[in-house]
Scaffold this motif. Structure first.
Motif, PDB file in Angstrom:
ATOM      1  N   ASP A  20       0.839  -1.203   0.000  1.00 52.49           N
ATOM      2  CA  ASP A  20       0.000   0.000   0.000  1.00 52.49           C
ATOM      3  C   ASP A  20       0.870   1.249   0.000  1.00 52.49           C
ATOM      4  OD1 ASP A  20       0.919  -0.503   2.539  1.00 52.49           O
ATOM      5  OD2 ASP A  20      -0.915   0.143   3.544  1.00 52.49           O
ATOM      6  N   VAL A  21       1.225   1.689  -1.195  1.00 54.84           N
ATOM      7  CA  VAL A  21       2.077   2.859  -1.348  1.00 54.84           C
ATOM      8  C   VAL A  21       1.450   3.834  -2.336  1.00 54.84           C
ATOM      9  CG1 VAL A  21       4.229   1.634  -0.826  1.00 54.84           C
ATOM     10  CG2 VAL A  21       3.471   1.830  -3.191  1.00 54.84           C
ATOM     11  N   GLN A  22       1.873   5.063  -2.248  1.00 58.92           N
ATOM     12  CA  GLN A  22       1.507   6.072  -3.232  1.00 58.92           C
ATOM     13  C   GLN A  22       2.406   5.870  -4.450  1.00 58.92           C
ATOM     14  OE1 GLN A  22      -0.989   8.264  -2.746  1.00 58.92           O
ATOM     15  NE2 GLN A  22      -0.772   9.130  -4.784  1.00 58.92           N
ATOM     16  N   LEU A  23       1.812   5.641  -5.595  1.00 57.90           N
ATOM     17  CA  LEU A  23       2.559   5.412  -6.830  1.00 57.90           C
ATOM     18  C   LEU A  23       2.652   6.730  -7.587  1.00 57.90           C
ATOM     19  CD1 LEU A  23       0.743   2.118  -7.872  1.00 57.90           C
ATOM     20  CD2 LEU A  23       3.038   2.309  -6.904  1.00 57.90           C
ATOM     21  N   GLN A  24       3.871   7.186  -7.861  1.00 57.29           N
ATOM     22  CA  GLN A  24       4.056   8.463  -8.539  1.00 57.29           C
ATOM     23  C   GLN A  24       5.180   8.368  -9.560  1.00 57.29           C
ATOM     24  OE1 GLN A  24       4.867  11.157  -5.294  1.00 57.29           O
ATOM     25  NE2 GLN A  24       2.721  11.737  -5.157  1.00 57.29           N
ATOM     26  N   SER A  25       4.958   9.038 -10.677  1.00 58.29           N
ATOM     27  CA  SER A  25       6.012   9.166 -11.686  1.00 58.29           C
ATOM     28  C   SER A  25       6.514  10.597 -11.669  1.00 58.29           C
ATOM     29  CB  SER A  25       5.451   8.856 -13.080  1.00 58.29           C
ATOM     30  OG  SER A  25       4.590   9.909 -13.509  1.00 58.29           O
ATOM     31  N   GLU A  26       7.604  10.806 -12.357  1.00 57.32           N
ATOM     32  CA  GLU A  26       8.042  12.172 -12.626  1.00 57.32           C
ATOM     33  C   GLU A  26       7.098  12.731 -13.688  1.00 57.32           C
ATOM     34  OE1 GLU A  26      10.453  14.015 -11.183  1.00 57.32           O
ATOM     35  OE2 GLU A  26      10.708  12.350  -9.785  1.00 57.32           O
TER      36      GLU A  26
END
Length: 173
Positions: free
Chosen positions: A159-165
């Motif tokens: 359960d993590v926040q998924l983020q791209s640049e």
């Protein structure tokens, strides 16, 4: 002697302090986990063209999820746009400082079953090609939009926040 409401407020404050101290001493995070140590998300713009017949932009982007951690990562297929289908507000799209509205499907759903996850071993990846123009209200006049994948992998044990640049995409007719 303290009145009942003051005693109640004091008890709430003491209980809150005790809970906060317990969380900090147990090593629990006070902010959400992020994908930085386990999942690398890369956006690669493929095409941005105006579709006259539909009066909309086709903005095609490849989204790549790579497990950069050292253990199995379970990625919710709906969050990962499986089959190229954007079924939730998983991208942040902006034109200047203005966020562009998501107009695609938004619905509550039950947790996916066993087949509802990509199970990525360390070093493995999965990629999808999506059309942002099909679900985001991109301006007909064009401009330069910034796109970022930004969503919580909430049905997974990871359960993590998924983020791209963010990537910039020019919309020019």
């Amino acid at each position: 002697m303290l009145n009942t409401s003051r005693v109640t407020v004091l008890r709430i404050i003491l209980l809150s302090v005790a809970i906060l101290a317990a969380c900090q001493s147990s090593g629990q995070a006070t902010k959400p986990n992020t994908s930085e140590e386990a999942m690398k998300i890369t956006l690669t713009p493929v095409d941005a063209s105006w579709i006259e017949a539909e009066q909309r932009w086709a903005v095609i982007v490849d989204v790549r999820f790579e497990n950069t951690g050292d253990k199995l990562f379970q990625l919710d297929k709906v969050t990962a746009c499986s089959g190229g289908s954007i079924q939730n507000h998983v991208f942040t799209v902006t034109l200047g400082e203005q966020e562009i509205d998501y107009q695609g499907m938004m619905k509550k759903r039950a947790p996916p079953g066993r087949n509802g996850f990509h199970r990525l071993k360390s070093g493995q990846s999965v990629s999808e090609r999506v059309d942002l123009g099909s679900v985001y209200d991109l301006p007909a006049a064009g401009g330069t939009v910034a796109v970022r994948f930004d969503h919580y992998n909430h049905f997974s044990p990871d359960d993590v926040q998924l983020q791209s640049e963010p990537v910039k995409i020019g919309l020019q007719r």
